[in-house]
Write an enzyme that holds these catalytic residues in place. Structure first.
Site, short mmCIF file in Angstrom:
data_model
loop_
_atom_site.label_atom_id
_atom_site.label_comp_id
_atom_site.label_asym_id
_atom_site.label_seq_id
_atom_site.Cartn_x
_atom_site.Cartn_y
_atom_site.Cartn_z
N HIS A 259 -5.71 -1.28 0.60
CA HIS A 259 -6.21 -0.63 -0.62
C HIS A 259 -5.52 0.70 -0.80
O HIS A 259 -5.23 1.39 0.19
CB HIS A 259 -7.73 -0.42 -0.52
CG HIS A 259 -8.37 -0.20 -1.85
ND1 HIS A 259 -8.48 1.04 -2.40
CD2 HIS A 259 -8.90 -1.08 -2.73
CE1 HIS A 259 -9.06 0.92 -3.59
NE2 HIS A 259 -9.33 -0.34 -3.82
N GLU A 317 -12.03 -7.93 -2.35
CA GLU A 317 -11.72 -9.27 -2.81
C GLU A 317 -12.01 -10.36 -1.79
O GLU A 317 -12.27 -11.50 -2.15
CB GLU A 317 -10.24 -9.37 -3.22
CG GLU A 317 -9.79 -8.35 -4.23
CD GLU A 317 -10.42 -8.55 -5.60
OE1 GLU A 317 -11.44 -9.25 -5.69
OE2 GLU A 317 -9.89 -7.99 -6.57
N1 COA Z 1 -0.81 -7.37 3.76
C1 COA Z 1 0.30 -7.00 4.41
N2 COA Z 1 0.89 -5.79 4.28
C2 COA Z 1 0.33 -4.93 3.42
C3 COA Z 1 -0.84 -5.25 2.70
C4 COA Z 1 -1.41 -6.53 2.90
N3 COA Z 1 -2.50 -6.92 2.27
N4 COA Z 1 -1.19 -4.20 1.93
C5 COA Z 1 -0.27 -3.24 2.15
N5 COA Z 1 0.63 -3.69 3.04
C6 COA Z 1 1.79 -2.95 3.58
C7 COA Z 1 2.93 -2.88 2.58
O1 COA Z 1 3.79 -3.98 2.72
C8 COA Z 1 3.58 -1.58 2.97
O2 COA Z 1 4.32 -1.80 4.13
P1 COA Z 1 5.73 -1.05 4.34
O3 COA Z 1 5.43 0.42 4.27
O4 COA Z 1 6.17 -1.53 5.67
O5 COA Z 1 6.61 -1.50 3.20
C9 COA Z 1 2.39 -0.71 3.36
O6 COA Z 1 1.37 -1.60 3.80
C10 COA Z 1 1.83 0.16 2.23
O7 COA Z 1 1.63 -0.68 1.10
P2 COA Z 1 1.71 -0.18 -0.39
O8 COA Z 1 2.11 -1.35 -1.24
O9 COA Z 1 2.51 1.07 -0.48
O10 COA Z 1 0.21 0.18 -0.67
P3 COA Z 1 -0.38 0.38 -2.10
O11 COA Z 1 -1.40 1.45 -2.00
O12 COA Z 1 0.70 0.57 -3.12
O13 COA Z 1 -1.06 -1.05 -2.40
C11 COA Z 1 -2.59 -2.83 -2.53
C12 COA Z 1 -2.41 -1.32 -2.34
C13 COA Z 1 -4.05 -3.17 -2.71
C14 COA Z 1 -1.82 -3.28 -3.79
C15 COA Z 1 -2.01 -3.57 -1.30
O14 COA Z 1 -2.73 -3.19 -0.15
C16 COA Z 1 -1.99 -5.08 -1.45
O15 COA Z 1 -1.04 -5.63 -2.00
N6 COA Z 1 -3.05 -5.80 -0.94
C17 COA Z 1 -3.13 -7.25 -1.11
C18 COA Z 1 -3.64 -7.62 -2.47
C19 COA Z 1 -5.11 -7.33 -2.63
O16 COA Z 1 -5.92 -7.70 -1.78
N7 COA Z 1 -5.45 -6.72 -3.76
C20 COA Z 1 -6.83 -6.40 -4.11
C21 COA Z 1 -7.04 -4.92 -4.09
S1 COA Z 1 -8.75 -4.51 -4.27
#
Ligand code: COA
Length: 380
Positions: A259, A317
């Protein structure tokens, strides 16, 4: 306090940027705390009816008994859809359009109701969402839509219109807990979208249609379907580690984890997992619940191993998927059902934005060339 500054500093994903003051909800990602209009989510979610929560957000206080009766009646009177909306849903179902896209298109047709007044638009939007989604869910199954029942509450009527039977009190409570839990959540992507649109002095229906587009994506509201698919594919706790490790090795994201704001377990995950456990007591979903707990534990441990220092924890979720599955909803309806709750938050944010409006208009940093010279078409 507002600050005026001109900066060329790029903040990717607008992380940490404060774009508004709000009285609607407070998200503390370090403490794992969510306050909705003054109430901790744990206190509000399991006790309020959805109508009470919406009234609270829209009026900044709980309704008294008479106000609640009037509010429920105003919504119940607006549940029917214009014939053109139903026609559109029939066309969409014939083409097997995804339910969230059908909802977005149908929400746009609510302009046909002819109400320009924001309060009327707000009531129509809120009241129509369950009718649209239930009608579409039935059309996809080859069944005719059912007329709403005005004596039922918002949540109970949705379940009735989907399944054609009066839902049990446990199912109604489960759904109300869910809708209350997801009703608002700070400046999330879809809420921000709605605020941007309304800040141009556009209308509520346009703002909500835009917000639906933002909600659809798997990084926002589109995650619960894939999260449940993942649990089903794992099938047995003994397979969890191998399955999840493979996904992480392939660079895939685990849906239902991570998140932008929460660096501890999302408090909504706890509220929804407890609600699911209550709802599942003594029915056939008990084994699925246990499996989900085990998948969660394994996923969190592996995320710590593969993404150290990122504090990737369970988000809302993961247990949304379990709870909505327990209500017999198909995965296609998960994100639209999220929207039944969140539309109340979008509208509340639009009202808030309108009160102190200034158009939302950030900047970009140009990184392209500035010295190109024009080549006529015939010479390219
Ligand atoms: N599974 C695997 N790796 C994950 C992850 C997940 N669910 N969520 C984040 N990461 C990793 C990213 O790949 C990134 O790794 P890196 O630095 O090695 O490239 C790191 O953690 C940071 O991720 P980032 O995309 O910068 O975080 P964010 O704050 O932009 O994204 C979300 C937040 C929610 C979009 C992200 O955690 C995600 O995609 N989660 C899965 C989808 C989900 O459940 N969405 C519902 C949200 S309520």
């Amino acid at each position: 306090m507002t600050e005026t500054l001109t900066s060329t500093k790029l903040v990717t994903g607008l992380e940490g940027v404060v774009a508004a003051e709000t009285r609607l909800s407070s998200v503390d990602g370090q403490a794992g705390e969510l306050i909705i209009a003054g109430f901790p989510v744990e206190e509000l979610a399991g006790q309020a009816t959805f109508e009470e929560t919406v009234y609270l957000l829209w009026h900044d206080r709980l309704p008294d008994a008479q106000e609640l009766i009037s509010f429920r009646a105003a919504l119940a009177a607006r549940r029917d859809l214009p014939p053109a909306t139903l026609d559109l849903l029939r066309t969409a179902a014939a083409q097997r359009v995804a339910a969230i896209d059908a909802l977005r298109m149908a929400a746009g047709t609510l302009s046909l109701q002819g109400a320009d007044d924001p309060e009327q638009q707000a009531l129509t939007l809120l009241a129509s969402f369950p009718t649209i989604i239930a009608a579409y869910g039935r059309l996809l199954q080859g069944e005719e839509p059912l007329a709403p029942r005005p004596e039922l509450g918002h949540a109970a009527n949705y379940l009735f219109m989907l399944f054609g039977r009066t839902p049990s009190p446990e199912h109604v409570r489960g759904l109300e807990t869910y809708l209350n839990t997801v009703v608002d959540h700070g400046m999330n992507a879809s809420t921000f979208t709605a605020r941007v649109i309304i800040s141009t002095q556009s209308d509520l229906i346009s703002a909500v249609v835009g917000a639906l587009g933002a909600l659809k994506g798997p990084l926002h509201g589109g995650a619960p379907g894939p999260a449940l698919d993942m649990v089903f594919e794992i099938g047995d706790a003994a397979n969890a580690e191998r399955y999840l490790r493979r996904k992480l090795e392939q660079g895939e994201r685990l849906m239902g984890f991570g998140h932008r704001i929460y660096k501890v377990r999302d408090p909504r995950a706890e509220v929804l997992s407890a609600a699911a456990a209550r709802m599942f007591q003594g029915n056939g979903h008990q084994a699925l619940y246990q499996l989900s707990r085990q998948v969660e534990q394994t996923a969190v441990a592996l995320l710590a191993e593969y993404k150290p220092g990122r504090n990737l924890q369970t988000n809302v979720e993961f247990y949304t998927a379990l709870l909505l599955h327990g209500l017999d909803l198909t995965t296609d309806l998960f994100t639209p059902t999220f929207a039944i709750g969140r539309v109340a938050g979008w509208i509340a944010h639009c009202f808030e934005q309108q009160q102190l409006n200034r158009i939302i208009r950030p900047q970009s940093v140009y990184v392209g060339p500035k010295d190109r010279s024009w080549t006529p078409l015939r010479a390219r």
